[in-house]
Design an enzyme around this catalytic site. Structure first.
Site, mmCIF file in Angstrom:
data_model
loop_
_atom_site.group_PDB
_atom_site.id
_atom_site.type_symbol
_atom_site.label_atom_id
_atom_site.label_comp_id
_atom_site.label_asym_id
_atom_site.label_seq_id
_atom_site.Cartn_x
_atom_site.Cartn_y
_atom_site.Cartn_z
ATOM 1 C CG HIS A 1 -26.289 9.853 19.897
ATOM 2 N ND1 HIS A 1 -26.335 9.590 18.559
ATOM 3 C CD2 HIS A 1 -27.411 9.314 20.424
ATOM 4 C CE1 HIS A 1 -27.441 8.910 18.292
ATOM 5 N NE2 HIS A 1 -28.117 8.756 19.400
ATOM 6 C CG LEU B 1 -38.859 12.630 13.211
ATOM 7 C CD1 LEU B 1 -38.628 11.630 14.330
ATOM 8 C CD2 LEU B 1 -39.708 12.003 12.116
ATOM 9 C CB ALA B 2 -40.074 18.545 15.934
ATOM 10 N NE ARG C 1 -32.320 11.146 22.599
ATOM 11 C CZ ARG C 1 -32.126 10.035 21.876
ATOM 12 N NH1 ARG C 1 -32.986 9.024 21.948
ATOM 13 N NH2 ARG C 1 -31.076 9.922 21.098
ATOM 14 N NE ARG D 1 -28.441 5.404 23.772
ATOM 15 C CZ ARG D 1 -29.236 5.914 22.856
ATOM 16 N NH1 ARG D 1 -29.471 7.206 22.839
ATOM 17 N NH2 ARG D 1 -29.806 5.147 21.961
ATOM 18 C CG LEU E 1 -36.673 8.657 16.386
ATOM 19 C CD1 LEU E 1 -36.643 7.308 15.671
ATOM 20 C CD2 LEU E 1 -36.281 9.764 15.418
ATOM 21 C CB SER F 1 -27.531 -0.211 15.993
ATOM 22 O OG SER F 1 -28.510 -0.619 16.918
ATOM 23 C CG HIS G 1 -24.771 6.215 21.107
ATOM 24 N ND1 HIS G 1 -24.186 4.984 20.917
ATOM 25 C CD2 HIS G 1 -26.096 6.033 20.995
ATOM 26 C CE1 HIS G 1 -25.145 4.098 20.696
ATOM 27 N NE2 HIS G 1 -26.308 4.705 20.738
ATOM 28 N N GLY H 1 -37.889 24.417 10.261
ATOM 29 C CA GLY H 1 -37.474 23.030 10.441
ATOM 30 C C GLY H 1 -38.547 22.081 9.966
#
Ligand SMILES: Cc1cc2nc3c(=O)[nH]c(=O)nc-3n(C[C@H](O)[C@H](O)[C@H](O)COP(=O)(O)OP(=O)(O)OC[C@H]3O[C@@H](n4cnc5c(N)ncnc54)[C@H](O)[C@@H]3O)c2cc1C
Ligand code: SF4
Ligand code: FES
Lengths: 271, 640
Positions: B403, B44-45, B437, B332, B443, B285, B267, B41
């Site tokens: 989401h 980001l991680a 979350r 959410r 992120l 958004s 979401h 992967g």
């Protein structure tokens, strides 16, 4: 009365698709009927429907690249009726909807045609050349943990905004596909400009532009003859002004490196 | 039974991470180059971990199924990234970010992990700015912030509506530099299809080259998975089409525990489904909720009318009515469930009556159209592009969509799973978000794990391993795993049934959405647990995967991923069934307060459920890691 969805009349079209089994193999166009399509269906969803039908019959589905389906990952890369990313401006192939086509139309779908992006299968091309250009200098060298406070260096808003305009490039390669010389100048200039505009990017400004351009040339991308088909095809409307900016940077950097008498090569080497 | 030692350091909350860093074992710098780490992967991680480990001197090999690391699903994140910088001087602090995350997660996350996340959040922003991430700025040149997802401080950093893109491109540039320098070996179009264990430790992976079909074995001293979330179990979601659970699921089948699989986030503001051809749902958004007002008609019979024909007194602004202090900005999960409730009552709007209005008429009246255009123009454009409707003139229609998945592979404080040598980062692990979350925190977590946590904690494991003791990829365990992968693929290719992969994916999505979606019941989950094994059988017997395994074959890729999703769906339902409480994204209708809020049961369920594979056809084992709240009080989350 139906309160929602403006276009409601379904359409039928014929899709004329480039089929090619593998790299270097001969390819040909094959027609597929796509009937009774909701105009609010996306172009890729239309291909999904054709593929489901092919798979049901045990036939090889049309290979096409896609992922996010919302115009940000840069994976989708169709040439629709001769235009990279299709008939509409400022969007990627995945954001094209069937309402852009008329009932009874024959729609031609091809892969990018550019030597540095060889076809891997059907509509999928190999764009790893872009990664190699990036590896040659598309970065600011900063070790993890070595950064100073984020607000230590204020950056004028206009500069940050302009850097962001350039940074929006999704690496899709449509600019290359649209250019008769298969030039990658728009893509490269977007990265060079983003990093070159920011104070953090100054120390490597010269080596970056020299190394990225050298890599681009080495990989067989053509030169820019200022036709600007690239920015017209670009889903993010990256401006060709960045090409001019890069040319200035490149000249200045070549000049300086000639004076230093050192060849400007990235110590890291190529890919 | 798996050993679940969370290895949370002792001592005061705020000192744990610092203390841990000084106490864990270090790898001698001269030895680092002798260890090879596989990273699967480059979201980001994975990208941040790959770059940082290579900088430290480890040999790194990074694998992605995408054709470039820059295409990871992280690229699609829009809203922003949180960090406790307190640049706005509005009272933010590491502790406040910690507390908000714990509370937002409905008291189902580990305190120590979350505190560490809040601590390193500040370093992330420094790192990204140094890399050239063009965050939004104020006229004075300093970084701009906004308040996001109901937070009461402005701690979210953003780059227009493309924060994920910019952060990922930053991490990608760091990774590219190390690839260019020869310090990371990058494999693109390379899909991990199995994890290889030698003597109970993770020592390698089996990979299929998606272009040539070649299946290869790769050995390392440790394996890191940063392979993202599993929301595509639901078929329709805001995830990229290619996002999948294969890496973590196959690791699960090799013994890694899967924690809290039922915790999924829905979401509230996505564009509703328009037809059965639909392949993905697009997120709008959440910032739209700052100025848009959410409503449905009071009367069912008005639902077919044009919005403009429904007079003010016949509109139900249900979030403002139910949650007067948070109103349209309710969290959410709360807003999503409220939308479902009104649609279940038959008051939804649009195709299938699965939608609610998000109306900007008042905002346009108050601020003028140019101001609204200035704030949300790009979102209105996206909406127009997808629906062909003009949201300046008629209200948008939105509906909740899957989401994010809070569940994932179980990891300890070092981010190591219960399989020694297997580390899991980002959305693929379960660690920091509890049952729900907060916006702009994924992120943050992905980058925290990759840049600032695993580069230290992996040393604790590697230091205990003799350099050069890495097994050969020709060892029997590797050959057996390779054969296993080949057999699986051949079974898929040889089924030669009558239906395409998508047909089964849609069926799976429907079962999961109906019974394991926004609201769950014992009855529904039990039904799903009857239907899913049936679907699994139907799939294996009835799927038609044309072509062969030794070429580029997208149908085969999809089939393998779907096979795993079907099994994972079953585990999610099992987890949802056994968690007899409501918390965060997990809402069981049986467990609610009279006003429809989540009723937690801390006494019986104040724990992590970590499922352990017991073999094909056998029910998995439910292990439990108790959550000890030492520093915060578990209280009822209220947004009234
Ligand atoms: C539309 C959308 C908007 C969002 N907006 C926000 C936001 O504003 N703020 C926020 O904090 N979060 C947001 N999120 C959530 C956040 O984007 C993700 O949780 C996060 O980016 C996940 O990062 P990751 O590195 O864990 O995984 P990913 O980015 O999903 O990367 C996964 C990587 O693993 C690779 N991979 C996976 N499986 C395999 C395999 N078997 N073999 C080889 N490679 C494999 C892929 O190629 C890829 O490189 C959003 C999510 C969505 C869907
Ligand atoms: S410059 Fe535009 S067309 Fe070229 S790769 Fe970037 S986004 Fe695509
Ligand atoms: S599929 Fe991601 S940009 Fe089109």
């Amino acid at each position: 009365m139906v309160a929602h969805t403006t276009s409601t009349k379904n359409i039928s079209v014929t899709i004329r698709v480039w089929r090619q089994a593998g790299p270097g193999q001969p390819g040909k166009f094959v027609d597929y009927p796509a009937k009774d399509l909701n105009p609010n269906m996306s172009f890729l969803e239309m291909l999904d429907v054709i593929n489901d039908e092919l798979e049901r019959k045990g036939e090889d589905p049309i290979a096409f690249a896609h992922d996010c389906r919302e115009g940000i990952c840069g994976t989708c890369s169709l040439v629709i009726n001769g235009k990279p990313h299709g008939p509409n401006r400022a969007i990627a192939s995945c954001q094209t909807y069937m309402r852009s086509f008329s009932d009874g139309e024959t729609i031609i779908v091809e892969p990018y045609r550019a030597n540095p992006f060889p076809v891997m299968k059907d509509l999928i091309t190999d764009r790893s050349a872009f990664d190699k250009i990036q590896q040659a200098g598309g970065f600011i060298s900063v070790r993890t943990g070595a950064a100073c406070d984020a607000n230590a260096t204020p950056i004028p808003k206009e500069t940050a905004d302009l850097a962001m305009d350039a940074a929006q490039c999704i690496g899709c390669g449509a600019c290359v596909a649209a250019c008769k010389n298969a030039s990658a100048m728009l893509f490269v200039s977007a990265k060079v400009s983003q990093l070159g505009l920011l104070p953090q990017g100054q120390p490597e400004r010269d080596t970056r532009v020299l190394n990225m351009v050298a890599k681009m040339d080495e990989l067989g991308f053509g030169s820019c003859t200022n036709q600007y088909e690239c920015s017209a095809a670009c889903p993010k409307l990256i401006s060709h002004d960045f090409i001019a900016r890069m040319n200035r940077d490149y000249l200045a950097a070549s000049f300086r490196s000639a004076f230093k008498g050192k060849p400007a090569v990235n110590s890291g080497g190529g890919a | 039974m798996a050993q679940l030692n969370s290895r949370i350091p002792s001592g005061p909350l705020a000192d744990k991470w610092r203390k841990h860093k000084t106490e864990i074992k270090l790898v001698n710098p001269a030895n680092k180059r002798k260890y090879k780490v596989i990273v699967v992967g480059a979201g980001l991680a994975g990208a941040s971990a790959s770059a940082t480990l290579a900088e430290l001197g480890y040999q790194v090999e990074t694998f992605v199924f995408h054709d470039s690391p820059r295409r990871a699903h992280s690229i699609a994140a829009q809203g922003g990234v949180n960090a406790a910088k307190n640049y706005q001087n509005d009272g933010d602090s590491v502790h406040r970010l910690f507390y908000d995350t714990i509370k937002g997660g409905d008291y189902r996350a580990r305190e120590a992990n979350v505190h560490r996340l809040a601590e390193v959040s500040v370093n992330i922003i420094d790192q990204c700015v140094a890399q050239g991430v063009p965050f939004a700025r104020e006229y004075g040149g300093l970084l701009a912030n906004r308040s996001f997802g109901g937070a009461q401080v402005s701690r979210t950093f953003y780059a227009r509506g493309q924060t994920g893109q910019q952060l990922l491109l930053g991490a990608y540039s760091a990774l590219s530099k190390m690839v260019g320098a020869g310090a990371v070996k990058l494999h693109v179009n390379a899909e991990m299809l199995d994890l290889v264990l030698v003597d109970g430790q993770a020592k390698g992976i089996i990979v299929r080259d998606l272009v040539t079909g070649a299946i290869t074995r790769h050995a390392a001293d440790a394996v890191i998975l940063g392979t993202g979330g599993y929301g595509n179990v639901f078929n329709l979601s805001t995830y990229a089409r290619g996002s999948n659970a294969t890496a973590i699921w196959r690791a699960y089948k090799r013994g890694a525990c899967f924690a809290n699989p039922c915790y999924t986030q829905i979401h509230p503001t996505c564009i509703p489904v328009s037809g059965d051809y639909q392949s993905k749902l697009t997120l709008m958004s959440e910032s739209l909720r700052n100025d848009g007002r959410i409503w449905v008609p009071k009367k069912k019979e008005d639902c077919e009318k044009l919005a403009a024909d429904i007079p003010e007194e016949d509109r139900d602004y249900y979030l403002e009515r139910l949650y007067p202090s948070f109103g349209n900005l309710a969290p959410r999960d709360v807003s999503s469930r409220a939308a479902k409730r009104v649609c279940d009552e038959g008051r939804g709007v649009g195709p299938g009556k699965l939608g609610v209005y998000l109306d900007f008429a008042d905002a346009i009246k108050r601020l003028g159209e140019p101001a609204v255009r200035e704030r949300y123009g790009n979102l209105f454009d996206i909406y127009h592009e997808i629906t062909n409707e003009n949201a300046y003139k008629t209200p948008m229609r939105i509906y909740p969509a899957v989401h994010y998945t809070m569940g994932g592979l179980w990891v300890d404080y070092n981010l190591m799973s219960n399989i020694p040598g297997l580390f899991v980062l980002g959305e693929a692990n379960f660690s920091d978000h509890g049952a729900n979350r907060l916006g702009a925190s994924a992120l943050m977590q992905g980058l925290a794990d990759g840049y600032f946590v695993v580069p230290y904690t992996i040393g604790d494991y590697l230091a205990g391993i003799k350099p050069g003791s890495r097994p050969s990829p020709d060892a029997a365990e590797f050959k057996a795993a390779e054969q296993h992968v080949r057999d699986l693929n051949n079974r898929l290719l040889n089924a030669k049934g009558k239906e395409p992969v998508n047909y089964y994916h849609k069926k799976l999505g429907k079962i999961m959405w109906d019974y394991c979606g926004m609201a769950r019941t014992k009855e529904g989950l039990e039904k799903a647990l009857v239907e899913l094994p049936k679907l699994r059988e139907e799939f294996w017997a009835g799927v038609n995967v044309p072509g062969s395994g030794d070429t580029l074959n997208q149908a085969l890729e999809r089939a393998g991923r779907l096979a795993d999703f079907i099994e994972l769906g079953e585990l999610m339902c099992r987890d949802a069934l056994t968690r007899e409480e409501s918390c965060g994204g997990h809402f069981r209708e049986e467990y609610q307060y009279p006003d429809g809020e989540c009723k937690r049961d801390d006494e019986n369920f104040g724990h992590v459920a970590a499922w352990e594979f017991q073999g094909e056809g056998k029910p998995p084992l439910r292990n439990v890691e108790p959550l000890n709240y030492e520093f915060t009080k578990m209280s009822v989350r209220s947004y009234k």
